[in-house]
Design a protein around this motif. Structure first.
Motif, PDB file in Angstrom:
ATOM      1  N   THR A  13      10.209   7.979   4.715  1.00 34.14           N
ATOM      2  CA  THR A  13      10.710   6.724   4.133  1.00 34.14           C
ATOM      3  C   THR A  13       9.589   5.704   4.023  1.00 34.14           C
ATOM      4  O   THR A  13       9.442   5.020   2.998  1.00 34.14           O
ATOM      5  CB  THR A  13      11.848   6.155   4.996  1.00 34.14           C
ATOM      6  N   LEU A  14       8.766   5.598   5.063  1.00 30.55           N
ATOM      7  CA  LEU A  14       7.674   4.635   5.070  1.00 30.55           C
ATOM      8  C   LEU A  14       6.668   4.920   3.967  1.00 30.55           C
ATOM      9  O   LEU A  14       6.121   4.003   3.347  1.00 30.55           O
ATOM     10  CB  LEU A  14       6.987   4.657   6.439  1.00 30.55           C
ATOM     11  N   LEU A  15       6.422   6.193   3.698  1.00 32.78           N
ATOM     12  CA  LEU A  15       5.435   6.577   2.694  1.00 32.78           C
ATOM     13  C   LEU A  15       5.956   6.425   1.268  1.00 32.78           C
ATOM     14  O   LEU A  15       5.167   6.481   0.318  1.00 32.78           O
ATOM     15  CB  LEU A  15       4.984   8.019   2.917  1.00 32.78           C
ATOM     16  N   HIS A  16       7.264   6.271   1.110  1.00 37.31           N
ATOM     17  CA  HIS A  16       7.830   6.165  -0.229  1.00 37.31           C
ATOM     18  C   HIS A  16       8.588   4.859  -0.431  1.00 37.31           C
ATOM     19  O   HIS A  16       9.439   4.759  -1.316  1.00 37.31           O
ATOM     20  CB  HIS A  16       8.739   7.364  -0.509  1.00 37.31           C
ATOM     21  N   SER A  17       8.273   3.859   0.391  1.00 39.40           N
ATOM     22  CA  SER A  17       8.889   2.538   0.279  1.00 39.40           C
ATOM     23  C   SER A  17       7.815   1.476   0.378  1.00 39.40           C
ATOM     24  O   SER A  17       6.888   1.601   1.184  1.00 39.40           O
ATOM     25  CB  SER A  17       9.929   2.324   1.388  1.00 39.40           C
ATOM     26  N   ALA A  18       7.950   0.435  -0.423  1.00 37.74           N
ATOM     27  CA  ALA A  18       7.012  -0.688  -0.383  1.00 37.74           C
ATOM     28  C   ALA A  18       7.811  -1.967  -0.131  1.00 37.74           C
ATOM     29  O   ALA A  18       8.865  -2.174  -0.736  1.00 37.74           O
ATOM     30  CB  ALA A  18       6.228  -0.795  -1.687  1.00 37.74           C
ATOM     31  N   TYR A  19       7.283  -2.820   0.744  1.00 36.09           N
ATOM     32  CA  TYR A  19       7.994  -4.022   1.183  1.00 36.09           C
ATOM     33  C   TYR A  19       7.211  -5.264   0.795  1.00 36.09           C
ATOM     34  O   TYR A  19       5.968  -5.281   0.874  1.00 36.09           O
ATOM     35  CB  TYR A  19       8.198  -3.977   2.701  1.00 36.09           C
ATOM     36  N   ASP A  20       7.920  -6.309   0.399  1.00 36.54           N
ATOM     37  CA  ASP A  20       7.233  -7.530   0.004  1.00 36.54           C
ATOM     38  C   ASP A  20       6.619  -8.218   1.223  1.00 36.54           C
ATOM     39  O   ASP A  20       6.886  -7.851   2.372  1.00 36.54           O
ATOM     40  CB  ASP A  20       8.154  -8.469  -0.775  1.00 36.54           C
ATOM     41  N   VAL A  21       5.784  -9.194   0.947  1.00 34.60           N
ATOM     42  CA  VAL A  21       4.996  -9.830   2.008  1.00 34.60           C
ATOM     43  C   VAL A  21       5.889 -10.447   3.077  1.00 34.60           C
ATOM     44  O   VAL A  21       5.629 -10.303   4.281  1.00 34.60           O
ATOM     45  CB  VAL A  21       4.055 -10.889   1.405  1.00 34.60           C
ATOM     46  N   ASP A  22       6.937 -11.141   2.678  1.00 32.03           N
ATOM     47  CA  ASP A  22       7.813 -11.780   3.667  1.00 32.03           C
ATOM     48  C   ASP A  22       8.453 -10.755   4.588  1.00 32.03           C
ATOM     49  O   ASP A  22       8.584 -10.990   5.799  1.00 32.03           O
ATOM     50  CB  ASP A  22       8.905 -12.591   2.950  1.00 32.03           C
ATOM     51  N   THR A  23       8.844  -9.625   4.042  1.00 32.72           N
ATOM     52  CA  THR A  23       9.456  -8.582   4.863  1.00 32.72           C
ATOM     53  C   THR A  23       8.434  -7.976   5.820  1.00 32.72           C
ATOM     54  O   THR A  23       8.744  -7.708   6.992  1.00 32.72           O
ATOM     55  CB  THR A  23      10.057  -7.488   3.972  1.00 32.72           C
TER      56      THR A  23
END
Length: 609
Positions: A13-23
């Motif tokens: 999941t971590l390798l296929h998900s991108a999170y915005d700066v605030d998150t």
């Protein structure tokens, strides 16, 4: 190190998900509150990656010249700690301070390790370093910094990190203009041996967390930036790692896992993978009939462009469907039946539609009366959310000839439950003002610009290429359709089922796929997967975004097999501390769209095995 199933699922999941700066900042906070040494962990990973880059380039660290562009914040601290480790390994390292301060503890560690410092801001307040120098000396120092950085073996970019919004300004902007690119879009990935990046006179560039000058959350390049050969990204992927054009400026990405708690966090961007694509494939059951396996109806091709009908029909037939129905001019019918003798000509019940591939647009239709356009327009009218009709409208059977004579009266369309529909190419300008999510549109950048311009936006192709995610979202917002914007990294935007939007990207294709007819093949694959998932889509149309992304992924896989190329538009990052995934580095060979059709089965077999 072995990982249990739960750990493996979390890492995938971590390798296929991108999170915005605030998150990302929110996920960092609990760890910082527990005094986790995140900066030192980041620095060790960056130093290790730098050493590997030097080794791959046959450079001895003890004989290497390394320059660090160090900002005043934590990102500069990450870089200083990494540079200190490299200095202790024997490298000659100079930190170029681009602001008025440096991270105190990291700077002290760097100086203690033997690193040198070049201060550029006359108003700096860095302990032990000169300040208050004249404007003339400031110019000389800047020139020295540019020369030093450009002649180094390795450049560590730690100017900005995730703490800056908007374009670079001041000294960082000047450095980026001199060392990087001035707002020009980077090339999408080209076919080449990855090792050729080392056969050059410019320094290797390692970005610390993110390259300086890119927009972290939007993935755009609004001003000067420094493209990296590699990026060490900390804690979680940021949207810029997946979104073009910024993703092309990140180079190879190594993710440093801080073991963030991601269970309750919503990613901004997700990337399609084998698992997502596998879920879109309906395995046949022992009691299946051809109808239950999915029936695709195609209103594609024309007398002028019959090949599009053949490519789409073949692709749909080979993507695990039970049956295809084709409606089009006589010449295209004959060609489709030659290529796919199993095809059925004429109307009938379907679980999905594919329309528009090879159909002339209004401007290209010299006669002004194209039978395919008339039929498609009548069909699409039933998808208008302002239309009280419900059901799967089916056009009357076609009997026209190679002259594209008018088709039977479209008013004979009947209404049933509306299946999902893939709207491609020449049908995009026939899209109703607003449609439900089971309408999937598949434009390239130019077609999306034309569609948006018709809807009142002041937009052209170049603007779509510069901000593809923004304009894909805008098209979804205006039309309600699931938008699949084609490219080396394909962007899919659709409903998330909770009143918001969801974005998936797919970068599984090699550059060889940029060939005539490739879009027709993608439309056929999309229609086939939509048909297979008709039952689920009738219950939850928000799943269209997943099915569309899966189609793009299968399309890219088939192209990779056909071309014998391991290249992809977006590579899954390596994880620091885990055995690297070694690519075969096969450059591959040219292909045509029909080659991709023939390897769809192999792609599905690989996914299912």
């Amino acid at each position: 190190m072995e990982r249990n199933t739960e750990d493996s699922e979390r890492l995938n999941t971590l390798l296929h998900s991108a999170y915005d700066v605030d998150t990302v900042r929110a996920m960092e906070r609990p760890l910082l509150d527990r005094d986790m040494p995140l900066m030192r962990m980041a620095a060790r990973a960056a130093a290790s990656t730098a050493l590997q880059m030097l080794a791959d380039a046959d450079l001895d660290v003890a004989e290497s010249q390394i320059a660090l562009l160090a900002g005043a914040g934590d990102n500069g601290g990450d870089g200083l700690y990494a540079a200190a480790d490299l200095a202790r390994d024997g490298a000659a390292v100079t930190a170029i301070a681009v602001g008025r301060a440096l991270h105190d503890e990291a700077f002290a560690a760097f100086v203690q390790a033997g690193g040198k410092v070049l201060v550029l801001d006359p108003q700096s307040d860095i302990p032990g370093c000169a300040s208050g120098f004249s404007a003339g000396e400031a110019g000389e120092r800047l020139h020295t910094a540019i020369t030093l950085a450009s002649q180094s073996d390795l450049l560590l970019d730690a100017m900005t990190g995730i703490g800056i919004h908007g374009s670079l300004r001041g000294i960082p902007s000047t450095l980026a203009k001199s060392l990087g690119l001035d707002g020009d879009l980077p090339s999408e990935p080209a076919i080449h041996d990855p090792q050729t990046i080392y056969d050059r006179d410019t320094p290797l560039v390692l970005a610390i967390d993110t390259p300086s000058g890119i927009d972290i959350d939007e993935g755009t390049l609004s001003g000067p930036y420094i493209p990296a050969d590699a990026t060490v990204m900390f804690g979680a992927l940021k949207p810029c790692a997946m979104l073009p054009p910024a993703a092309y400026a990140c180079g190879a990405i190594t993710l440093v896992d801080f073991e963030f708690d991601i269970d309750e966090q919503q990613p901004a961007i997700e990337s399609a993978d084998d698992g997502l694509a596998r879920q879109a494939i309906r395995l046949p059951h022992l009691d299946d009939a051809k109808y239950s396996r999915g029936v695709v109806g195609l209103i594609t091709g024309s007398a002028r462009f019959p090949g599009a009908a053949v490519l789409g029909a073949e692709a749909a037939a080979r993507t695990n469907t039970g049956m295809i129905r084709y409606l089009g001019p006589q010449r295209a019918q004959n060609m489709v039946l030659t290529a796919v003798p199993e095809a059925v000509i004429g109307k009938g019940h379907v679980q999905s539609w594919v329309v528009g591939s090879g159909v002339p647009t209004a401007s290209a239709d010299e006669t002004g009366i194209d039978a395919q356009r008339s039929t498609i327009a009548a069909l699409l009218a039933h998808y208008s959310t302002g239309d009280e009709l419900s059901g799967d409208a089916e056009p009357a059977p076609t009997t026209h000839d190679d002259a594209d004579s008018p088709q039977d009266d479209p008013s004979t369309i009947e209404a049933y439950d509306m299946p999902a529909i893939c709207v491609d190419a020449g049908a995009l300008d026939l899209l109703p003002a607003h449609v439900p999510p089971q309408v999937v549109i598949t434009p390239h950048a130019g077609e999306l610009a034309d569609l948006l311009a018709d809807l009142g936006e002041d937009i052209d192709r170049a603007q779509v290429q510069a901000e593809p995610w923004r304009w894909a979202q805008r098209a979804h917002d205006i039309t309600g359709a699931t938008v699949l914007l084609k490219g080396a990294i394909t962007i899919v935007v659709g409903d998330d089922g909770d009143g918001g939007t969801r974005t998936l990207v797919s970068g599984s294709a090699p550059a060889w796929l940029a060939t005539a007819g490739a879009g027709d093949v993608l439309a056929g694959i999309t229609g086939a997967l939509l048909a297979q998932q008709d039952g689920l889509l009738q219950q939850d149309s928000s799943l269209c975004v997943e099915v569309a992304a899966a189609a793009a992924y299968v399309h890219g896989m088939a192209a990779g097999i056909a071309s014998n190329s391991d290249q992809q538009g977006w590579q899954t990052p390596q994880v620091f501390g885990m055995p690297p995934v070694v690519a075969e580095d096969n450059a591959g060979h040219p292909i045509v769209a029909s080659d991709v059709v023939r390897t769809i089965g192999e792609a599905l077999e690989e996914l299912l095995s």
